[in-house]
Motif scaffolding. Structure first.
Motif, mmCIF file in Angstrom:
data_model
loop_
_atom_site.group_PDB
_atom_site.id
_atom_site.type_symbol
_atom_site.label_atom_id
_atom_site.label_comp_id
_atom_site.label_asym_id
_atom_site.label_seq_id
_atom_site.Cartn_x
_atom_site.Cartn_y
_atom_site.Cartn_z
ATOM 1 N N TYR A 71 0.830 -1.196 0.000
ATOM 2 C CA TYR A 71 0.000 0.000 0.000
ATOM 3 C C TYR A 71 0.874 1.258 0.000
ATOM 4 N N GLY A 88 -3.847 -0.310 -3.652
ATOM 5 C CA GLY A 88 -4.433 -1.408 -2.884
ATOM 6 C C GLY A 88 -4.173 -2.796 -3.414
ATOM 7 N N ALA A 92 -7.118 -4.234 -0.939
ATOM 8 C CA ALA A 92 -7.282 -3.190 0.079
ATOM 9 C C ALA A 92 -8.725 -3.090 0.570
#
Length: 108
Positions: A71, A88, A92
């Motif tokens: 990230y 992500g 994510a």
């Protein structure tokens, strides 16, 4: 809810593969997706002969990814009131609450 056709019957399976590419590579991406569908159908045919090998549905899902699949979560240099959260890498979404808390903490 079960979105499969009524004629499908029985349990369904979801199989997928991650493919990397860049913007503007739509034709190459379409070929890669077709190859994945074909190879997945062969896998199902060879490994699970009692299952239907033809997909009921196929979908592509686009997402951002960083080179190392980590990230990005940081203040933007020179703009102390701006926090950037991204990259992500397709997973994510499940970390949303934790990433939100970390972004809020970085902004304070």
């Amino acid at each position: 809810p079960d979105a499969r056709p009524a004629a499908a019957g029985g349990p369904a399976a979801v199989l997928g593969r991650t493919l990397a590419g860049a913007a503007g590579e739509e034709e190459a991406a379409a070929r890669r997706v077709a190859e994945v569908v074909a190879s997945t159908s062969r896998l199902v045919r060879d490994s699970l002969p009692h299952c239907e090998q033809t997909p009921f549905e196929t979908q592509s899902c686009l997402y951002t990814s960083t080179c190392d699949h980590d990230y990005v979560l940081s203040r933007v240099p020179g703009h102390e009131r701006v926090v950037l959260a991204g990259g992500g890498s397709g997973h994510a979404f499940k970390m949303g609450p934790a990433l939100g808390e970390m972004a809020a903490a970085a902004a304070l």
